[in-house]
Design a protein around this motif. Sequence first.
Motif, PDB file in Angstrom:
ATOM      1  N   MET A   1      72.698  46.371  90.037  1.00 31.52           N
ATOM      2  CA  MET A   1      71.573  45.555  90.500  1.00 31.52           C
ATOM      3  C   MET A   1      71.812  44.103  90.123  1.00 31.52           C
ATOM      4  O   MET A   1      72.164  43.801  88.989  1.00 31.52           O
ATOM      5  CB  MET A   1      70.271  46.047  89.848  1.00 31.52           C
ATOM      6  N   SER A   2      71.650  43.186  91.085  1.00 35.07           N
ATOM      7  CA  SER A   2      71.855  41.773  90.797  1.00 35.07           C
ATOM      8  C   SER A   2      70.538  41.113  90.422  1.00 35.07           C
ATOM      9  O   SER A   2      69.477  41.491  90.909  1.00 35.07           O
ATOM     10  CB  SER A   2      72.456  41.074  92.016  1.00 35.07           C
ATOM     11  N   LEU A   3      70.620  40.114  89.527  1.00 36.12           N
ATOM     12  CA  LEU A   3      69.448  39.379  89.096  1.00 36.12           C
ATOM     13  C   LEU A   3      69.603  37.917  89.488  1.00 36.12           C
ATOM     14  O   LEU A   3      70.699  37.366  89.417  1.00 36.12           O
ATOM     15  CB  LEU A   3      69.282  39.465  87.574  1.00 36.12           C
ATOM     16  N   MET A   4      68.507  37.302  89.883  1.00 33.80           N
ATOM     17  CA  MET A   4      68.498  35.869  90.126  1.00 33.80           C
ATOM     18  C   MET A   4      68.161  35.186  88.812  1.00 33.80           C
ATOM     19  O   MET A   4      67.020  35.179  88.378  1.00 33.80           O
ATOM     20  CB  MET A   4      67.472  35.521  91.208  1.00 33.80           C
ATOM     21  N   LEU A   5      69.165  34.635  88.162  1.00 32.22           N
ATOM     22  CA  LEU A   5      68.954  34.035  86.852  1.00 32.22           C
ATOM     23  C   LEU A   5      68.504  32.584  86.988  1.00 32.22           C
ATOM     24  O   LEU A   5      69.009  31.855  87.843  1.00 32.22           O
ATOM     25  CB  LEU A   5      70.240  34.076  86.029  1.00 32.22           C
ATOM     26  N   ARG A 292      63.082  51.930  88.145  1.00 37.98           N
ATOM     27  CA  ARG A 292      63.221  50.941  89.220  1.00 37.98           C
ATOM     28  C   ARG A 292      62.301  51.263  90.396  1.00 37.98           C
ATOM     29  O   ARG A 292      61.658  50.368  90.953  1.00 37.98           O
ATOM     30  CB  ARG A 292      64.668  50.892  89.691  1.00 37.98           C
ATOM     31  N   ARG A 293      62.251  52.514  90.742  1.00 40.43           N
ATOM     32  CA  ARG A 293      61.412  52.923  91.872  1.00 40.43           C
ATOM     33  C   ARG A 293      59.940  52.675  91.565  1.00 40.43           C
ATOM     34  O   ARG A 293      59.208  52.098  92.356  1.00 40.43           O
ATOM     35  CB  ARG A 293      61.650  54.405  92.172  1.00 40.43           C
ATOM     36  N   VAL A 302      66.913  46.858  84.508  1.00 42.57           N
ATOM     37  CA  VAL A 302      68.371  46.833  84.457  1.00 42.57           C
ATOM     38  C   VAL A 302      68.854  47.620  83.250  1.00 42.57           C
ATOM     39  O   VAL A 302      68.128  47.796  82.268  1.00 42.57           O
ATOM     40  CB  VAL A 302      68.919  45.380  84.373  1.00 42.57           C
ATOM     41  N   SER A 303      70.074  48.082  83.325  1.00 43.28           N
ATOM     42  CA  SER A 303      70.675  48.761  82.179  1.00 43.28           C
ATOM     43  C   SER A 303      71.186  47.727  81.186  1.00 43.28           C
ATOM     44  O   SER A 303      71.296  46.533  81.506  1.00 43.28           O
ATOM     45  CB  SER A 303      71.838  49.636  82.643  1.00 43.28           C
ATOM     46  N   ARG A 304      71.504  48.191  79.994  1.00 46.58           N
ATOM     47  CA  ARG A 304      72.075  47.296  78.986  1.00 46.58           C
ATOM     48  C   ARG A 304      73.341  46.633  79.516  1.00 46.58           C
ATOM     49  O   ARG A 304      73.522  45.418  79.391  1.00 46.58           O
ATOM     50  CB  ARG A 304      72.382  48.068  77.710  1.00 46.58           C
ATOM     51  N   ALA A 305      74.221  47.426  80.111  1.00 47.67           N
ATOM     52  CA  ALA A 305      75.484  46.889  80.616  1.00 47.67           C
ATOM     53  C   ALA A 305      75.246  45.846  81.690  1.00 47.67           C
ATOM     54  O   ALA A 305      75.916  44.800  81.732  1.00 47.67           O
ATOM     55  CB  ALA A 305      76.362  48.019  81.146  1.00 47.67           C
ATOM     56  N   ASP A 327      68.572  50.593  76.010  1.00 44.99           N
ATOM     57  CA  ASP A 327      69.421  51.247  77.008  1.00 44.99           C
ATOM     58  C   ASP A 327      69.068  50.749  78.398  1.00 44.99           C
ATOM     59  O   ASP A 327      69.924  50.678  79.283  1.00 44.99           O
ATOM     60  CB  ASP A 327      69.245  52.762  76.925  1.00 44.99           C
ATOM     61  N   LEU A 328      67.807  50.423  78.604  1.00 42.24           N
ATOM     62  CA  LEU A 328      67.404  49.724  79.815  1.00 42.24           C
ATOM     63  C   LEU A 328      66.353  48.689  79.444  1.00 42.24           C
ATOM     64  O   LEU A 328      65.682  48.795  78.418  1.00 42.24           O
ATOM     65  CB  LEU A 328      66.902  50.686  80.901  1.00 42.24           C
TER      66      LEU A 328
END
Length: 375
Positions: A1-5, A292-293, A302-305, A327-328
């Motif tokens: 998942m992409s984030l707009m930072l 997310r849903r 988002v996940s940690r990674a 973890d999320l």
Amino acid sequence: MSLMLPSALETPRSITGVAPGLLAALRGEGDALRPVRSAVLVVVDGLGAISLRAHAGHARTLSAAMTKKSVGGAVFPTTTAAALTSLLTGVAPGEHGVVGYRVRHPDSDVLVNQLTEWEAAGIDPLTWQSAPTVFERASAAGHAAFAVGLAGHMHSGFSRATLRGGRFVPAGAAADRVAQAFELADTHDGAFVYCYLPDVDKAGHKYGIDSAEWVAALEDVDAALSQRVPDGVGVLVTADHGMVDVPAHRHLLLDAAGGWRDGIRHIGGEPRMLHVYTEPDADQAAILARWRRDLEGLADVVSRAEAIDAGLFGPRVTDAARARIGDLLAIARANYALYDAEAEDQRGRGMIGQHGALTPEEWRVSSIRLGAFAS
């Protein structure tokens, strides 16, 4: 998942550059700040740039000194524990390790409040937060270093993690704290002085940023900063984060009946940025997909990674910091807040002004120059 930072998180005008810039000004080597006899850093907790501009008529000293360049970015999460530590170490949370308001201690598997529970949790401030502070760096370079704040903060674990290397000088009212900071800078050539003003943040949490009480706190801080700055002393006024008002109908309660606790061991962080820790044998991918849903349009999950890869916690994340991140993560959008309905302590639901997420109101902070920095 992409984030707009927010772009300010990725620019040199982040609050992580404040301490290095002030030390450079004391050495006469700074590019952004001119050389000064002594430097004072004033942090007005919770005063976002957007809120300040919206109430400019109540802060004439600060608003008169603002320019188009008087805006920088906070760090993530936009919470006091993480952001103040970044201001006073010059590194992002992924490096200093204070990654949120309430985080899981990897060894004891309990949630620890990063502002108030260091002693109760048996956390060593010297090892949990091991990045050198601006006070340690100033002292090592031969500069006197002081922290001016409320007496109740003097011996806390958080203060020992972030203020070590400096001499703590207690003072009461905001005007007294500013006056004390200016006097120390004036009487100790080459000094670095930090002055902490939490008054606006406290009013915002309790009453909201559009309340009469918040405006009164802002006026009080602005009046304190209208005092004459001693000759040759540079003053930089900034904040750790901003704030948004969250109405009660925007509170989202995460309860066991709704399945929110399925596979979840701890819910930490704070209402606008949750650290969620799963059970060791839980299906993290399934939990992530479900959150997310169910929070679509209300929060980014988002996940940690993913959070680390996106640079949310800064360019470097230590192993120690990684182990403390959820973890999320559930990052609230707009002016929503997410509450663990099963938590024993529900006092946080009484807060109106809140922060922790990535809205411009939370991450955009002012960087205002007074005294020798403005001349």
